[in-house]
Design a protein around this motif. Structure first.
Motif, PDB file in Angstrom:
ATOM      1  N   ILE A  71       0.931  -1.104  -0.011  1.00 29.28           N
ATOM      2  CA  ILE A  71       0.004   0.034  -0.070  1.00 29.28           C
ATOM      3  C   ILE A  71       0.990   1.208   0.049  1.00 29.28           C
ATOM      4  O   ILE A  71       0.795   2.051  -0.692  1.00 29.28           O
ATOM      5  CB  ILE A  71      -0.882  -0.020   1.223  1.00 29.28           C
ATOM      6  CG1 ILE A  71      -1.861  -1.112   1.384  1.00 29.28           C
ATOM      7  CG2 ILE A  71      -1.896   1.422   1.340  1.00 29.28           C
ATOM      8  CD1 ILE A  71      -2.810  -1.494   0.245  1.00 29.28           C
ATOM      9  N   LYS A  72       1.794   1.514   0.817  1.00 26.46           N
ATOM     10  CA  LYS A  72       2.587   2.378   0.892  1.00 26.46           C
ATOM     11  C   LYS A  72       3.394   2.831  -0.268  1.00 26.46           C
ATOM     12  O   LYS A  72       3.949   1.764  -0.770  1.00 26.46           O
ATOM     13  CB  LYS A  72       3.536   2.348   2.483  1.00 26.46           C
ATOM     14  CG  LYS A  72       2.702   2.559   3.451  1.00 26.46           C
ATOM     15  CD  LYS A  72       3.627   2.616   4.724  1.00 26.46           C
ATOM     16  CE  LYS A  72       2.873   2.565   5.962  1.00 26.46           C
ATOM     17  NZ  LYS A  72       3.541   2.265   7.201  1.00 26.46           N
ATOM     18  N   MET A  95       5.894  -0.969  -3.268  1.00 30.06           N
ATOM     19  CA  MET A  95       5.156  -1.091  -4.987  1.00 30.06           C
ATOM     20  C   MET A  95       3.697  -0.544  -4.847  1.00 30.06           C
ATOM     21  O   MET A  95       2.841  -0.507  -5.576  1.00 30.06           O
ATOM     22  CB  MET A  95       4.919  -2.570  -4.954  1.00 30.06           C
ATOM     23  CG  MET A  95       6.198  -3.518  -4.964  1.00 30.06           C
ATOM     24  SD  MET A  95       7.194  -3.021  -6.088  1.00 30.06           S
ATOM     25  CE  MET A  95       6.306  -3.925  -7.617  1.00 30.06           C
ATOM     26  N   GLY A  96       3.430   0.098  -3.548  1.00 30.24           N
ATOM     27  CA  GLY A  96       2.035   0.683  -3.398  1.00 30.24           C
ATOM     28  C   GLY A  96       1.899   2.012  -4.078  1.00 30.24           C
ATOM     29  O   GLY A  96       3.019   2.523  -4.361  1.00 30.24           O
ATOM     30  N   GLU A  97       0.725   2.544  -4.291  1.00 31.67           N
ATOM     31  CA  GLU A  97       0.480   4.003  -4.799  1.00 31.67           C
ATOM     32  C   GLU A  97       0.076   4.992  -3.596  1.00 31.67           C
ATOM     33  O   GLU A  97      -0.512   6.205  -3.893  1.00 31.67           O
ATOM     34  CB  GLU A  97      -0.326   3.822  -5.972  1.00 31.67           C
ATOM     35  CG  GLU A  97      -0.024   2.832  -7.079  1.00 31.67           C
ATOM     36  CD  GLU A  97       0.656   3.772  -8.323  1.00 31.67           C
ATOM     37  OE1 GLU A  97       1.028   4.961  -7.986  1.00 31.67           O
ATOM     38  OE2 GLU A  97       0.862   2.965  -9.264  1.00 31.67           O
ATOM     39  N   LEU A 131      13.896 -14.265   5.154  1.00 32.25           N
ATOM     40  CA  LEU A 131      12.632 -13.707   5.664  1.00 32.25           C
ATOM     41  C   LEU A 131      12.134 -12.704   4.726  1.00 32.25           C
ATOM     42  O   LEU A 131      12.612 -12.001   3.968  1.00 32.25           O
ATOM     43  CB  LEU A 131      12.845 -12.797   6.731  1.00 32.25           C
ATOM     44  CG  LEU A 131      11.926 -12.295   7.559  1.00 32.25           C
ATOM     45  CD1 LEU A 131      10.675 -12.900   8.255  1.00 32.25           C
ATOM     46  CD2 LEU A 131      12.288 -11.097   8.599  1.00 32.25           C
ATOM     47  N   LEU A 132      10.664 -12.848   4.502  1.00 35.63           N
ATOM     48  CA  LEU A 132      10.029 -11.940   3.240  1.00 35.63           C
ATOM     49  C   LEU A 132       8.715 -11.315   4.135  1.00 35.63           C
ATOM     50  O   LEU A 132       7.968 -11.983   4.746  1.00 35.63           O
ATOM     51  CB  LEU A 132       9.695 -12.809   2.116  1.00 35.63           C
ATOM     52  CG  LEU A 132       8.781 -12.206   1.175  1.00 35.63           C
ATOM     53  CD1 LEU A 132       9.444 -10.870   0.377  1.00 35.63           C
ATOM     54  CD2 LEU A 132       8.229 -12.995   0.182  1.00 35.63           C
ATOM     55  N   ILE A 133       8.880  -9.925   4.222  1.00 31.25           N
ATOM     56  CA  ILE A 133       7.741  -9.303   4.758  1.00 31.25           C
ATOM     57  C   ILE A 133       6.859  -8.798   3.740  1.00 31.25           C
ATOM     58  O   ILE A 133       7.145  -8.181   2.812  1.00 31.25           O
ATOM     59  CB  ILE A 133       8.635  -8.218   5.640  1.00 31.25           C
ATOM     60  CG1 ILE A 133       9.206  -8.512   6.892  1.00 31.25           C
ATOM     61  CG2 ILE A 133       7.314  -7.112   6.202  1.00 31.25           C
ATOM     62  CD1 ILE A 133      10.226  -7.550   7.314  1.00 31.25           C
ATOM     63  N   LEU A 134       5.696  -9.106   3.760  1.00 27.54           N
ATOM     64  CA  LEU A 134       4.433  -8.691   2.852  1.00 27.54           C
ATOM     65  C   LEU A 134       3.841  -7.642   3.621  1.00 27.54           C
ATOM     66  O   LEU A 134       2.633  -8.083   4.252  1.00 27.54           O
ATOM     67  CB  LEU A 134       3.846  -9.925   2.285  1.00 27.54           C
ATOM     68  CG  LEU A 134       4.505 -10.921   1.515  1.00 27.54           C
ATOM     69  CD1 LEU A 134       3.701 -12.122   1.180  1.00 27.54           C
ATOM     70  CD2 LEU A 134       5.338 -10.238   0.508  1.00 27.54           C
ATOM     71  N   ASP A 135       4.179  -6.258   3.476  1.00 28.43           N
ATOM     72  CA  ASP A 135       3.690  -5.175   4.482  1.00 28.43           C
ATOM     73  C   ASP A 135       2.345  -4.627   3.884  1.00 28.43           C
ATOM     74  O   ASP A 135       2.090  -4.283   2.741  1.00 28.43           O
ATOM     75  CB  ASP A 135       4.627  -4.023   4.480  1.00 28.43           C
ATOM     76  CG  ASP A 135       4.278  -3.219   5.468  1.00 28.43           C
ATOM     77  OD1 ASP A 135       3.891  -3.708   6.629  1.00 28.43           O
ATOM     78  OD2 ASP A 135       4.436  -2.083   5.214  1.00 28.43           O
TER      79      ASP A 135
END
Lengths: 204, 204
Positions: A71-72, A95-97, A131-135
């Protein structure tokens, strides 16, 4: 603090010996090692922050961390600047807008979420990432910007040993069902209610 | 995802315009800037982890962070190794002797907590510190190893602008009362229950 009597010290020791035995037995029972699917949800603060704190553990042990922000947008933040000081050991992708009420454009929001999920899959396939963070992925799922079933299946069948953290309010039941560790951040008291603004070091 | 109709896109835009107006008005109302007293409590995971994540925000903006660990001893952890890569911008002090069931010695526990609190006060007085993490202080307060009233008064009257985070289960009501921001980490699902052991990168 007042003086501890010998009787009190002995009582304490006996109690703690028992507790230690229980604790040791519990630790001995746990033998599985595996990559965890972790969810941080709830209305309270600390969902993304705890995910970035977890990144420190992986980095401290010499591992690599991926971050995809759903999102960010590409704004500057303290956590990003600090994590980027670890060089290519952190792969950070905003990747957010921006929030849905900022873009006001549902087609654009969906396109951004789709690109973010493609990036997430790319990082999941990279064996150097521990570790992968999907924020804020939960936000994209809540607004149905991404297909829930496909995502949950892809996350559940990820490569062995990979830890994934999904953050955001209102986590979907299907994701909670598939997860190994779910923490709900509850809002007990918030400074915004007392008129305190978003501050450097706290909100960003 | 299916195609968005023009009507749906317009409805979305109108809804988000309204939401944006509400959001902007709420942000405009918040004008206070101040150092926050923050508490992370509850049975779930993420209390200390979110505090260390917050440290990244301060470090990313060029500030200094103090950490005093009240219970944990001088063991190696990923978060400590990673934060220490910021050099003297992180003042890390593990003042504990380990969990109460490890020491089994109440007088030793009280002495360790007292030394930790002295170190905390020293860091509170250091104007170069922007964020101070008092890790597991709630545990020392719960066992009455430290005088609650004195501590809460000292924390509440700390120097202006200093953010303090107190972590640990069972935060005392008097501390919650004095705090600006309190998050309760709730345990929804934990991998220990499924037999998964403590792992590098997750628990330490």
């Amino acid at each position: 603090m007042s003086e501890i009597s010998p009787e009190e010290a002995a009582r304490h020791r006996a109690k703690m010996e028992k507790r230690k035995a229980v604790q040791d037995a519990e630790v001995a029972e746990k033998t599985i090692e595996k990559g965890l699917l972790i969810v941080h949800t709830g209305p309270g603060k600390g969902k993304s922050t705890a995910a970035f704190g977890l990144a420190l553990r992986t980095l401290g042990h010499g591992g690599r961390v991926g971050v995809v922000q759903f999102i960010k947008g590409a704004w500057d933040s303290g956590e990003r600047a600090a994590l980027e000081s670890f060089g290519d050991r952190v792969a950070w992708h905003s990747m957010g807008e921006g929030f849905t009420w900022e873009t006001q454009d549902i087609a654009r929001d969906i396109a951004a979420a789709t690109r973010a999920w493609e990036k997430a899959q790319e990082l999941m396939a990279d064996p150097s990432i521990g570790l992968l963070i999907l924020d804020e992925l939960n936000i994209a799922l809540r607004y149905e910007y991404l297909p829930l079933d496909t995502l949950v299946t892809t996350l559940a069948t990820r490569r062995e040993g990979l830890h994934v953290v999904v953050t955001g309010r209102n986590a979907k039941p299907a994701l909670i069902e598939a997860a190994d560790l779910v923490t709900e951040m509850g809002l007990v008291k918030h400074h915004f209610k007392a008129g305190v603004k978003a501050q450097k070091g706290i909100e960003f």
